[in-house]
Design an enzyme around this catalytic site. Structure first.
Site, short mmCIF file in Angstrom:
data_model
loop_
_atom_site.label_atom_id
_atom_site.label_comp_id
_atom_site.label_asym_id
_atom_site.label_seq_id
_atom_site.Cartn_x
_atom_site.Cartn_y
_atom_site.Cartn_z
N THR A 1 36.83 39.05 40.11
CA THR A 1 35.43 38.65 39.96
C THR A 1 34.78 39.41 38.82
OG1 THR A 1 35.30 38.19 42.33
CG2 THR A 1 33.22 38.42 41.16
N ASP B 1 37.34 29.92 39.19
CA ASP B 1 37.82 30.97 40.08
C ASP B 1 38.75 30.36 41.13
OD1 ASP B 1 38.11 33.43 41.26
OD2 ASP B 1 36.15 33.44 42.23
#
Length: 722
Positions: free
Chosen positions: A36, A219
């Site tokens: 992240t 992601d």
């Protein structure tokens, strides 16, 4: 020369990923490697160093929570709001796209999102209308089929087959699509499929978005399904820029459509793609990572990573071999009690299991010990029955033609409107090609009741009362703020009183949840900064109901399936039930691909632990109503013995090397081993299942071939070992 501020606190692999100049980038991010952080820093790098506007960047995540976290961290890095940037889930971004291009998508401007529960209700209705036997053609099965086909990008016309089973499901699928089109409804799977159809068929829009979004970031790329991958291909094309972050070793959602092939196809479809590996782990101690590396190394066709840490090796993994699931649960509870006594927070402890059914014995043991626990991933706020009902009222206030909402609450609270009346309304709606609301008005005498009702008097009165209630609510709240609209509806629809009259804790909880809905409405702010409206709030609620994150708000032990554990981490993890047939599951052992996904699931479980990992298995386990004597899991055997410390209890329970029999000392010459064959003068031959207690209180449980399982006091058992 000092490092760039955005790169200063990153490791070498992270810096390479953030500052990469390649147009197509695959970041293989191992568990706990800071993916992240890399994603957020790469966006900041593109904006700050490549001088892209936030409007030219699109970032896709898999949960609304992750999208919110990404936006928050990005604004902290950049120092200003990125409100105009497209950051969200696949479904959320597809919804935004379709709202902007409803005409091109062939949708009404006020199309409604159909959540899972309301979708099931519509499928049931379609099955009834097709005169199919609902016992032979269950709605759940048809719903799964429809969603699975949409996730593969397939319409009814795209699917061919001669067998009766497939033809019938295709008939349901086609009728369901027609029903959605009539009512202006779009289910979750349809959001992305419809957006994909528009991009494929409309060259002008496709070129517009390829030009607008200079860089697309994704992601959890390993969790994308077929239609998500195709959507990305259409959005980026061959010449656009894309960064995907994922881990093929953590692809564990094949059962819901995720395709590990997508991460392997990336280099095929974007031939000049560059790969960066993030292997430095910031979560777990060295021995935990070594165990994870050894297990996952047994999978074939990996892209390849080896997790490492600058931290120390830490303690070895702990192993406890229990007699059965009861002994396993007892051991876990005792270890949790020790950890809490030594200062651990309960919320820092997780129990992970392969099947939900395994939680029963564990829950019972936790309850007996008065240890608070939470089943992670339980029913979420916007999925609760009372909240769904309240949202249905609000949806009807906002849009009278919302059929799913009409069906949900036309008789909630009870008004005496039964299935027969509803069938008459549905028939009228089909015949006139109108919504249920308009059909109901027509069949109750029209606006103002000027005409003769087409329903029996009692039914007509009940339906008319419901319609008038909705109209009155809509008039009353016309100029109220969103939270006041919600509060007024709850009070005057009868929902609040209905649950206030429920007895016991359930009624109290439902009232509290309805009150919390008012708070949610009060705090709601649209992402684009516009004034909140009832429509935007309802769409927000529908999207949140599809989110797979659960909230925790008290100090409690976390219990969850291994699938639910992905993305989480805990100081201490109990990984229970490592036995063949349990984990890996029996179903996975027939297909190499499924077995490899089970191994990835084990890898995920191991890497949830920061400092302590405790593994358990049972020599016998009653699961799904059967007593099983399972061999140790192959995953357990794949961990080097040097990394494992077997816990030996000081009591009569004596642990032993993996796979060995268990001696159990009694205060008499006779001794029994678990699994030993014995003979009793009355009950005949049997197998020793359990031994517990010590001295004169020692007991043994034997499963006799003719007499079944029996507990015997050891010193009087008169058992002969065969």
């Amino acid at each position: 020369m000092p490092a760039h501020p955005l790169l200063a606190h990153l490791n070498d692999g992270q810096r390479e990923a953030v500052a990469a100049t390649q147009r197509h980038l695959l970041v293989l991010a191992g568990a706990g490697s800071g993916k992240t952080r890399v994603l957020v820093h790469r966006i900041a790098w593109l904006v700050g160093e490549r001088h892209l506007s936030p409007h030219q960047v699109l970032a896709v995540t898999f949960t609304n929570k992750a999208a919110g976290e990404m936006r928050h961290r990005l604004e902290q890095l950049l120092g200003y709001s990125v409100g105009g940037m497209w950051v969200g889930t696949f479904h959320g971004l597809a919804h935004k796209f379709l709202r902007l291009h409803a005409v091109e998508a062939g949708l009404p401007a006020n199309f409604q999102i159909l959540d899972s529960d309301d979708q099931l209700r519509l499928v049931k209705r379609v099955i009834r209308e097709l005169n199919l036997d609902e016992t032979r053609w269950p709605a759940k099965q048809a719903q799964w089929f429809i969603n699975a086909r949409k996730d593969e990008g397939e319409r009814p016309r795209d699917i061919h087959g001669d067998d009766h089973f497939l033809r019938t499901l295709l008939q349901v699928y086609a009728a369901y699509e027609e029903a959605c089109a009539r009512a202006g409804l779009v289910d979750f799977a349809e959001l992305l499929l419809r957006a994909l159809d528009v991009l494929r068929s409309n060259e002008h829009l496709r070129l517009h978005y390829r030009t607008r979004f200079r860089h697309v970031l994704v992601d959890e790329f390993q969790d994308t399904n077929a239609v998500q991958y195709r959507w990305l291909r259409e959005l980026v094309g061959d010449d656009g820029e894309i960064t995907v972050v994922g881990d093929d070793d953590q692809s564990i959602y094949g059962w819901r459509g995720a395709r590990i092939e997508n991460i392997r196809l990336f280099h095929r479809d974007w031939r000049d793609a560059h790969t960066v590996r993030l292997e430095q782990n910031y979560r777990s101690s060295g021995n935990i990572l070594k165990a994870a590396n050894h297990v996952i190394a047994n999978n074939s066709e990996r892209l390849g990573k080896n997790l490492w840490t600058e931290d120390h090796d830490g303690d070895p993994l702990s192993l406890y071999v229990a007699f059965n699931e009861t002994d396993e649960a007892r051991f876990v509870v005792e270890e949790i009690q020790k950890a809490v006594r030594h200062g651990s927070a309960r919320s820092d402890i997780a129990i992970l299991y392969r099947n939900n059914a395994q939680s029963r014995a564990l829950e019972e043991a936790l309850l007996r010990a008065a240890i608070p626990y939470r089943i992670y991933g339980g029913q979420r706020f916007f999925e609760r029955l009372e909240i769904r009902n309240a949202l249905a009222y609000l949806r009807l206030i906002d849009n009278r033609d919302a059929d799913a909402a009409f069906e949900r609450v036309v008789n909630v609270p009870p008004r005496g409107i039964g299935d027969k009346t509803l069938e008459l309304l549905r028939a009228q709606a089909r015949s006139a090609n109108v919504s249920l609301w308009r059909a109901a008005r027509a069949m109750t005498g029209g606006e103002g009741g000027q005409q003769k009702p087409l329903l029996p008097a009692r039914a007509a009165g009940a339906v008319r009362g419901f319609l008038d209630t909705i109209d009155a609510l809509a008039d009353d709240v016309r100029h109220l703020e969103l939270h006041a609209v919600t509060e007024h509806m709850l009070k005057h629809s009868g929902l609040l009183d209905f649950h206030l009259n429920e007895k016991g804790e359930r009624g109290d909880q439902r009232v509290e949840n309805l009150q919390e809905l008012v708070t949610a409405a009060r705090q709601f702010r649209p992402e684009d900064g516009a004034e909140p409206t009832l429509t935007t709030f309802l769409n927000h609620a529908a999207l949140e109901a599809g989110d797979n994150q659960a909230q925790a708000d008290e100090d409690a032990v976390q219990m969850m399936t291994l699938h639910s554990a992905k993305g989480l981490e805990f100081q201490t993890v109990f990984l229970v039930g490592l036995e063949e047939g349990v984990f890996p599951s029996q179903q996975s052992q027939d297909e190499a691909g499924r077995l490899e996904e089970e191994r990835r699931l084990c890898y995920v479980g191991i890497t949830r632990a920061r400092r302590r990992l405790v593994i358990t298995r049972a020599e016998s386990r009653r699961l799904f109503g059967e007593e099983k004597y399972n061999a140790p899991s192959r995953f357990l055997r794949e961990i080097p013995p040097a990394l494992i410390h077997e816990i030996r209890l000081a009591s009569a329970r004596i642990s032993r090397p993996l796979g060995a029999a268990t001696p159990f000392p009694f205060a008499q010459p006779q001794a029994f081993r678990l699994g030993a064959r014995v003979r009793h003068p009355t009950f005949g031959e049997g197998v020793v299942l359990q031994c517990e207690g010590g001295g004169g209180n020692a007991r043994v449980q034997v499963n006799f071939a003719d007499a079944g399982a029996k507990w015997l006091i050891a010193q009087y058992a008169r058992l002969e070992t065969l």
